[in-house]
Structures are given as C-alpha cells and as structure tokens.
Write an enzyme that holds these catalytic residues in place. Structure first.
Site, PDB file in Angstrom:
ATOM      1  N   PRO A   2       1.287   8.425   3.332  1.00 44.33           N
ATOM      2  CA  PRO A   2       0.338   9.247   2.263  1.00 44.33           C
ATOM      3  C   PRO A   2       0.537   8.842   0.075  1.00 44.33           C
ATOM      4  O   PRO A   2       1.581   7.655   0.531  1.00 44.33           O
ATOM      5  CB  PRO A   2       1.902  10.330   1.982  1.00 44.33           C
ATOM      6  CG  PRO A   2       2.713  10.127   3.205  1.00 44.33           C
ATOM      7  CD  PRO A   2       2.407   8.753   3.908  1.00 44.33           C
ATOM      8  N   GLU A   3      -0.360   8.602   0.253  1.00 44.55           N
ATOM      9  CA  GLU A   3      -0.865   8.065  -1.334  1.00 44.55           C
ATOM     10  C   GLU A   3      -0.935   9.175  -2.124  1.00 44.55           C
ATOM     11  O   GLU A   3      -0.803  10.984  -1.874  1.00 44.55           O
ATOM     12  CB  GLU A   3      -2.166   7.498  -1.597  1.00 44.55           C
ATOM     13  CG  GLU A   3      -2.485   6.250  -0.187  1.00 44.55           C
ATOM     14  CD  GLU A   3      -1.050   4.684  -0.795  1.00 44.55           C
ATOM     15  OE1 GLU A   3      -1.003   5.360  -1.892  1.00 44.55           O
ATOM     16  OE2 GLU A   3      -1.275   4.122  -0.137  1.00 44.55           O
ATOM     17  N   HIS A 104      11.415  15.458  14.576  1.00 42.92           N
ATOM     18  CA  HIS A 104      11.025  14.599  13.233  1.00 42.92           C
ATOM     19  C   HIS A 104      11.661  15.726  11.873  1.00 42.92           C
ATOM     20  O   HIS A 104      10.718  15.507  11.133  1.00 42.92           O
ATOM     21  CB  HIS A 104       9.831  13.976  13.446  1.00 42.92           C
ATOM     22  CG  HIS A 104       9.547  13.338  15.057  1.00 42.92           C
ATOM     23  ND1 HIS A 104      10.694  12.367  14.648  1.00 42.92           N
ATOM     24  CD2 HIS A 104       8.512  13.636  15.577  1.00 42.92           C
ATOM     25  CE1 HIS A 104      10.252  11.823  15.893  1.00 42.92           C
ATOM     26  NE2 HIS A 104       9.232  11.987  16.591  1.00 42.92           N
ATOM     27  N   ARG A 122       9.130   8.423  10.898  1.00 42.32           N
ATOM     28  CA  ARG A 122      10.089   6.993  10.633  1.00 42.32           C
ATOM     29  C   ARG A 122      11.023   7.429   9.943  1.00 42.32           C
ATOM     30  O   ARG A 122      11.817   6.511   9.668  1.00 42.32           O
ATOM     31  CB  ARG A 122       8.290   6.357   9.816  1.00 42.32           C
ATOM     32  CG  ARG A 122       7.510   6.121  11.286  1.00 42.32           C
ATOM     33  CD  ARG A 122       6.567   4.973  10.934  1.00 42.32           C
ATOM     34  NE  ARG A 122       6.626   3.397  10.480  1.00 42.32           N
ATOM     35  CZ  ARG A 122       6.255   2.600  10.186  1.00 42.32           C
ATOM     36  NH1 ARG A 122       5.034   3.378   9.751  1.00 42.32           N
ATOM     37  NH2 ARG A 122       7.040   1.859   9.681  1.00 42.32           N
ATOM     38  N   ARG A 166       0.383  -9.672 -17.905  1.00 45.77           N
ATOM     39  CA  ARG A 166       0.643  -9.555 -16.689  1.00 45.77           C
ATOM     40  C   ARG A 166      -0.382 -10.962 -16.249  1.00 45.77           C
ATOM     41  O   ARG A 166      -1.367 -11.222 -16.170  1.00 45.77           O
ATOM     42  CB  ARG A 166       0.741  -8.858 -15.815  1.00 45.77           C
ATOM     43  CG  ARG A 166       0.992  -7.574 -16.078  1.00 45.77           C
ATOM     44  CD  ARG A 166       3.115  -7.732 -15.340  1.00 45.77           C
ATOM     45  NE  ARG A 166       3.035  -7.847 -14.307  1.00 45.77           N
ATOM     46  CZ  ARG A 166       3.114  -6.580 -12.912  1.00 45.77           C
ATOM     47  NH1 ARG A 166       3.395  -5.942 -13.670  1.00 45.77           N
ATOM     48  NH2 ARG A 166       3.307  -7.249 -11.965  1.00 45.77           N
TER      49      ARG A 166
END
Ligand SMILES: [Zn+2]
Length: 286
Positions: A2-3, A104, A122, A166
């Site tokens: 999931p983003e 789950h 997971r 950076r």
C-alpha cells in the site's frame, strides 16, 4: 505494498463514519511489527476523533470518555490515539457486521458504527497506541518523514532547497521519503518521467525550474492515483487494486523494452537502491 494514495483513500473511506464513534472493545490477533503498547481493553469507552494521515501512517485520535455513567468510567479509556501502518500487505476495512476474525485479521476496533479491522497476511503492519502525535512513540516513528506532497507550504523553492542538500541520485532521494513522502517506486518513476529528469541525476544538480516541474509532476501523479483509487476502492476490500489500475496507464513503470509513450524509444530498466527504475533515456535528461 500500500502506497500513500491507497492509505489516503482508506482514510477518506473511514474518517466520516468513525468520527464520534464509541469504542466498545478492541481485539488483537498475532503480533504485528510493533506492540500496541497498552492492554487492548483500555481502549473501550473512548470516542474516535477525526482520522488523519501523515505519510503512510493513519492517526485515530481517541478521546477519553467524559460520561458520568459509571459503567463507562470503568472502561478506563484514557484518550491518546492509535497510529496505524499497513506495512507490506495490510488493508483496513470498516465492517458494519464483522464476521469472526480470519487467520490474517490481527486487529479489531469494535465501535458502535462498525468494526475497523486490519487484515495483514505478512504482519509488517502496526497498530501503536500513543498519548499524542507529538509524543513518543508516535513522534519517534514520524520524525524522519519528509514534507507532505500536497502541503501548500511545500513550495518548489522548499523542494529545491532540500534537494540541494543531497548528493544521491534523485530517484533514491525520492524513495527515501525524508525529503517528501508519497514517492513510492511507481510514483517516483512516473513523476521523474513527466518532469523529464533522468533518475540517476544527482539531487544537488537539479535546477530550481526542474525542481518545480518535479513537484508538479509528483502532485499530478499522486492526484491521478487518488482519483483512480477513489473509483475502484470504494468498498476497501482490496488494497492492491489501486496500483494495478494505475499501473495499466503508467508511462514507464513496468514497461521495460516497450516503446516510450512520448518518443517511441525503448523504455529502460535499471536497479537503483535495490529497486527497479524505469525511464526513457531520450525523454529524461541529466
Ligand atoms: Zn521517450
């Protein structure tokens, strides 16, 4: 995984129905990435405030019960809130009537408006209690997060200034999430393509106009993903549908060897920071 767009679509789906909901009980399944930090029972009696998002974290404020009803006072709700993360495979559903938890389903927040359930095969996801967003443990988990991409205070000048500090390749800097959050792999690839920036270009060599194009491209890419997510994820049963739909219309992501949608040349794939980068060597310049 999931983003940010999936997490924001989830937030939009649960915030209104949960606002003002009363917590009746909480249930923990198998251990997640971090412990809750409180006995689940102390959450009962609290009232849910407005669900917020920071990066890929959701924050559920819990207001302590103010009722003089002694039965509620015994619930011991003490306020604070829950910081939730979906990890690699998590999804949240607000179920009007919750079936018995499956293998789950590792967290249930049972409220008078339905059960908020975390399904996470997971178990890299987390539900962590914190007294506030500005104190540990929430503050510690959030401290390295970069700017919110849609924050109006995050201007092209602010992005440019952060990139100047950076030296790593721009793609790696975007993925790290400490300059700006939300640029997951697919969105970083697509935004760099739209901005015409080579993913290997050193961050501190990006000019101010190119930083402005990059910010606009990132916002456009995430906005499109939110739009697609909003239309396909209404029932929140599949947190992975969004990327799939978005990916079908991607310009470069997952298209190695195929023709660039802009110039027709072959899209290339390289590995940067252990992640696949897709780009067009003609359209994206150093
Ligand atoms: Zn091209």
């Amino acid at each position: 995984m999931p983003e940010l767009p999936e997490v924001e679509v989830t937030r939009r789906g649960i915030a209104a129905p949960l606002l003002g909901a009363r917590v009746l009980a909480a249930r923990l399944g198998k251990p997640l990435r971090w412990p809750l930090g409180r006995p689940a029972a102390v959450l009962a009696g609290a009232t849910v405030g407005e669900v917020a998002r920071r990066g890929k974290y959701l924050w559920l404020p819990l207001h302590a019960a103010t009722s003089r009803d002694p039965a509620e006072a015994r619930g011991g709700a003490e306020g604070g809130g829950l910081l939730l993360h979906l990890g690699m495979s998590g999804s949240l559903a607000l179920l009007p009537v919750a079936p018995a938890p499956g293998p789950h389903d590792h967290f249930d927040l049972v409220t008078d408006r339905g059960t908020l359930r975390l399904n996470d095969p997971r178990r890299f996801g987390a539900v962590v209690w914190s007294p506030s967003l500005h104190e540990a443990p929430a503050a510690t988990l959030l401290q390295r997060l970069g700017a919110e991409p849609f924050d109006p205070a995050f201007t092209p000048a602010a992005l440019h200034a952060a990139l100047q500090r950076r030296r790593a390749p721009i793609k790696a800097v975007l993925l790290a999430g400490d300059v700006v959050v939300g640029a997951g792999n697919i969105y970083a690839c697509e935004a760099l393509f739209q901005a015409g920036i080579h993913p290997g270009l050193r961050s501190d060599r990006i000019s101010r106009p190119r930083a402005a194009r990059l910010l606009a491209a990132l916002r456009g890419t995430l906005a499109r993903a939110l739009e697609v997510g909003g239309s396909t994820l209404r029932d929140f049963t599949d947190a992975h549908g969004v990327s799939g739909v978005f990916q079908a219309e991607a310009a470069v992501y997952g298209r190695a060897g195929l023709g660039c949608r802009q110039c027709g040349g072959a899209v290339r794939r390289v590995v940067q920071a252990q992640r696949s980068t897709y780009f067009c060597p003609s359209c994206q310049r150093r």
